[in-house]
Design a protein around this motif. Structure first.
Motif, short mmCIF file in Angstrom:
data_model
loop_
_atom_site.label_atom_id
_atom_site.label_comp_id
_atom_site.label_asym_id
_atom_site.label_seq_id
_atom_site.Cartn_x
_atom_site.Cartn_y
_atom_site.Cartn_z
N UNK A 20 39.78 13.10 21.25
CA UNK A 20 40.96 13.71 20.61
C UNK A 20 41.29 12.89 19.39
N UNK A 21 41.80 13.56 18.36
CA UNK A 21 42.16 12.87 17.12
C UNK A 21 43.68 12.85 16.99
N UNK A 22 44.20 11.66 16.70
CA UNK A 22 45.64 11.50 16.45
C UNK A 22 45.84 11.26 14.97
N UNK A 23 46.45 12.22 14.29
CA UNK A 23 46.67 12.09 12.85
C UNK A 23 48.17 11.94 12.58
N UNK A 24 48.52 11.81 11.31
CA UNK A 24 49.92 11.55 10.97
C UNK A 24 50.75 12.83 10.97
N UNK A 25 50.35 13.78 10.14
CA UNK A 25 51.17 14.96 9.91
C UNK A 25 50.43 16.24 10.31
N UNK A 26 51.18 17.24 10.71
CA UNK A 26 50.54 18.46 11.20
C UNK A 26 49.78 19.22 10.12
N UNK A 27 50.11 18.98 8.84
CA UNK A 27 49.36 19.62 7.76
C UNK A 27 47.89 19.21 7.77
N UNK A 28 47.59 18.06 8.35
CA UNK A 28 46.20 17.57 8.34
C UNK A 28 45.36 18.16 9.46
N UNK A 29 45.98 18.85 10.40
CA UNK A 29 45.23 19.34 11.56
C UNK A 29 44.10 20.27 11.11
N UNK A 52 41.49 7.55 15.77
CA UNK A 52 42.61 7.47 14.83
C UNK A 52 42.29 8.36 13.64
N UNK A 53 43.18 9.30 13.37
CA UNK A 53 42.97 10.21 12.25
C UNK A 53 43.82 9.84 11.06
N UNK A 54 44.03 8.55 10.86
CA UNK A 54 44.81 8.08 9.72
C UNK A 54 44.55 6.59 9.53
N UNK A 55 44.22 6.20 8.29
CA UNK A 55 43.92 4.80 8.01
C UNK A 55 45.14 3.90 8.26
N UNK A 56 46.33 4.49 8.23
CA UNK A 56 47.53 3.70 8.46
C UNK A 56 47.58 3.08 9.85
#
Lengths: 232, 232, 232, 232, 232, 232
Positions: free
Chosen positions: D112-121, D179-183
């Protein structure tokens, strides 16, 4: 066990060939009746023919239900009216194209389908996708011979068709041949012998598949999609 | 016709249950022998167990070839050693997971599989994809009961499992239930009655499927993938 | 970091070639041991060979776990026993076929695989699908040379094989070549030079991939599918 | 070996976090330079941001080519400008989203990928499909926290995010977290410890993947798709 | 209704051809403006060109929003910047490659795409997958003629290209031809006449598709993926 | 331009609703005739109804060909008889389900379909796959209201249905709503206003799509699959 085999093509010659194949493969205790759909389509070639023939198939199944048949086989490789038939019959309904593909998928790494006319390529390819055999079906190829002519091949025509089948197998890297036309039903052992690999005839496959389903006491699920409309 | 049924799980209790189902569904003229694989895996749960049990399955098939069996059924829902078996047997070889999925796909719009342990979910899901049933398989669910415990469910355990099956069917919108464990083989009629839809037991399905293939005179293609190595 | 490389083919000549490739690509601090599986399969050609060799691969991993290896590479292009190995090892396990496909997919629009024998085409194609590379893998082609013969090609044989590779690339419109046999491992630079495009050797790719996974402190997930059975 | 890491987000704080992760995972002999793309996009959130940031990424690669870098890592989970970058660089170019998915696919049955914002899904889901991981990617979920806020989570925010990750894993039945975000790059060991399964950080994965490709002497194929235009 | 057509290729000759096609197909009440993107890419050939041209496309759309355009057509077959454009425009945005594929999929069983250069094959193939036409798209083929040269074919070049199109259709068994380059826009009737099957030109298809969407009062969904960033 | 719209449901009330929607969206110069199929199926619910209604649809198209219609719209969301119709008509034929899915796929990342009865879920899902929208179609959901009742919803029923649509959109993460029943055709603006996202009505979409195809001078390819049988 009583099985009704319905030939969507209104050709008595083809009906007799189908009947012969059914007898050759059925168990002694299986009672098989072979009828034509009676919708007036001499040979089903394409979507329009299928749409018209389908109504006859469905009428035969409605008659069959009254007569207490346990299972139904639709004896045209495009599986004319398959899903609609599942709505109105209690027992299992399968098509010969479907049955052949299921068998073929368990006998080798990929199969090729030899059908009569090129108009059927799209229909059989789409069915292969719907049944789940998109990867296993390495190609659908047309003999470019009318359906009814397949019933009565001369020796040289047959030899030519065997050669074409071998070319198809080489080209597609398939390991099993599927007959995509009921008109070829009596050619299974000849082709199998000449090609030296399994050749699946849907008529035989269909009868055996239905015998198995009935022995397993399995009928079409009426939970949702195939529940019978009160109107039907 | 002589069919050899191989139980990859080295459990004689399970072997007896399988034998009983085979007898219930087979034709009178079919001669069925049920053996355990003998590789020392009491119950196959996961890839490692399967890899070990597989060697026993293959040895039984090599013995079977010497004894002239016509067809082979691998009686574990993960179809242990299926492809390797096809290389070394002349007649058709199928697995009970495979047989059940083929049957189920012709009985409704989508099926759900009920297996014993969650470790098997990946294996059965992968098999469904390989056989072509990615769309038809609406989900694989675990009973979270050890394989061997499935053989001898108490009435309350069974009622609980029926309720879980119904919940699975609702959740997945499947219209057919597939047993994903040979340990459930004697529960088919009970579950089918309670759930009011077709429940496919791979042991029964497998015997009938093989009978059909043999009646159709179909054997595994030896053209390329499943040709027998000279070493084997 | 200690990596155990297991050659499912019981050929010491091939083991030495693999060892050489490992040394050429590994970091100085990586300690690599190359062993044969020891299951008695001289060269893995097909599913049956793989099923037998697999047991040896798993035994080597069990020994490796006792000796504290950090990661494992299965050095046969069909990735013999990959999933079962993941169940019993703590550290990451990959296969050379798998590693090569991952690398190749990041280097061009589509790759072609050159394997030894045509029996392996189905296995490698199925693996490509399972790993996710169905679209990227433009075709698997056989050199039609026995696995062990690939180790010691004459100059003319090698030139012939390079020409075949170029023909494969043209036909499949692939942009990267993947070696589908460990026997070719020492040919990477020669083929890459002659073909003027990236040629991926799974042995080298596998060692580097494992070094990366270990540096990332990543091990196989034990959450469900690959949890170790208490019996194993 | 010289690797250029390009942060499409013009945030020096994030650049420093990325640099730290790179140092932690890289080999001693690897020389890593981390730069921001410089296109003026503080944080890439969506397709439009990516289109603008992409131009900066490409300019950095053109500069990098002049300075003789061996390989390039695009350090945003949407792999900003990946294919265009492959056209203009000689050495391999990968993105951190891509690298993480490749690693994750070898560590468990589904991630599963955890990203920051839903726009990136949509973007990450589409990338997963393009890379071949449609089946392995069990879902992309948004933390609903701005990219830059992920860099500096409070303890309670972090605990909340760990809990959300666990819920995501349960819901998707994934066995690996990506992790779906470098942050999130500096959170790998914390999340991995708390969740007790492999957590893949694309920054680390990307550096190791590139080290491997360079050690394998592999560069982007220039045969067709990624050949450099004379205009570029 | 006001439609803005943006030519990512900065060629005024091509702009004029596009404008002519737009006029030929648009309703009388539709007001069409055709502009070049202005990013300095004379002809878009490959990913890098597309990345650069994309910024110009987006700037034109931002200008268009201020001027009250109802819909936007991106007039390059690779649909340069399509998703980013949907984020910043209120009205619908489509690309000519996209529009042509939608039309073609409703006119026959499978289409083939004829593009200018082989570098575009990967891009158009990937788009076909993303739009859902992986099965319908039977192949993307290159004319191997520069984009700008397609604008001004001599009679013999055109005859040669028609012959190539026919060969492509035979090879792919496609039933519809799609122009994969705006440079061919004025050739639709000629090719259609010579090939005797539907030839879809994306410029015309795109204008008509947008007119339909606007008449249906349909705009891009702003629910999540394509919501406008406050920064944009 | 003359378009014939055929309502497979033999309901004059629904025919009038459809006619109203056609008028609202058509160009002034488009001449639209709306007829019922006349096969005696009051409302098409499931495969059997579709098979029967289909014959009426085909008869209307045969009449239409004699009267010189340029294009045909099948106004039932299951696109009754679509492929057969393409065989017998010269001009383009589309279905309202098909048209709506094409439009929806260009307006957001994924759409959900709201149909009348759960029996239609399988049909519409299968169509979505056949048209290429397997990924874009995030789900088909039933209102569980009879088709004919959808024509005349009370305010509270409508409010309830809007709430159900919102729930469907949340659950499926779709960004566009597609009406999967012609009975909803007059509800587009109300639902779109309440849900604040694009709602696609296939009747309107179909009329506009056909206008576009005719303006593009595009007809069904008669190269193979859809060539007219001499018998038809």
């Amino acid at each position: 066990m009583k099985i009704l085999v319905i030939n969507p093509n209104d050709s008595n010659d083809m009906r007799l060939l189908i009947e012969q194949s059914c007898r050759e493969v059925a168990s002694q205790s299986t009672d098989i009746t072979v009828v034509c759909a009676g919708a007036g389509v001499a040979s089903v070639e394409g979507y329009y023919d299928g749409a018209i023939a389908q109504v006859g198939v469905l009428e035969q199944i409605q008659l069959g239900e009254k007569e207490g048949f346990d299972a139904y086989l639709i004896a045209c490789a495009d599986d004319t009216g398959l899903y609609a038939a599942r709505e109105i019959a209690k027992g299992p309904v399968i098509g010969i194209g479907e049955a052949a593909m299921h068998y073929a998928s368990m006998l080798g790494y990929g199969f090729a389908i030899l059908t009569a006319q090129s108009k059927s390529i799209a229909i059989l390819s789409q069915n292969a996708i719907n049944y789940g055999f998109e990867r296993q079906c390495k190609g659908v190829y047309a003999a470019c011979i009318p359906v009814l002519a397949l019933e009565a091949l001369s020796e040289s025509e047959r030899a030519h068709l065997v050669a074409r089948a071998e070319a198809i197998l080489q080209h597609s890297e398939a390991e099993v041949l599927v007959f995509g036309c009921a008109g070829l039903t009596q050619q299974q052992s000849h082709f199998s012998h000449k090609l030296n690999l399994p050749v699946v005839d849907g008529v035989r496959a269909g009868v055996s598949m239905l015998e198995g389903l009935v022995r397993n006491k399995l009928q079409t699920s009426k939970r949702n999609t195939f529940q019978t409309n009160t109107m039907a």
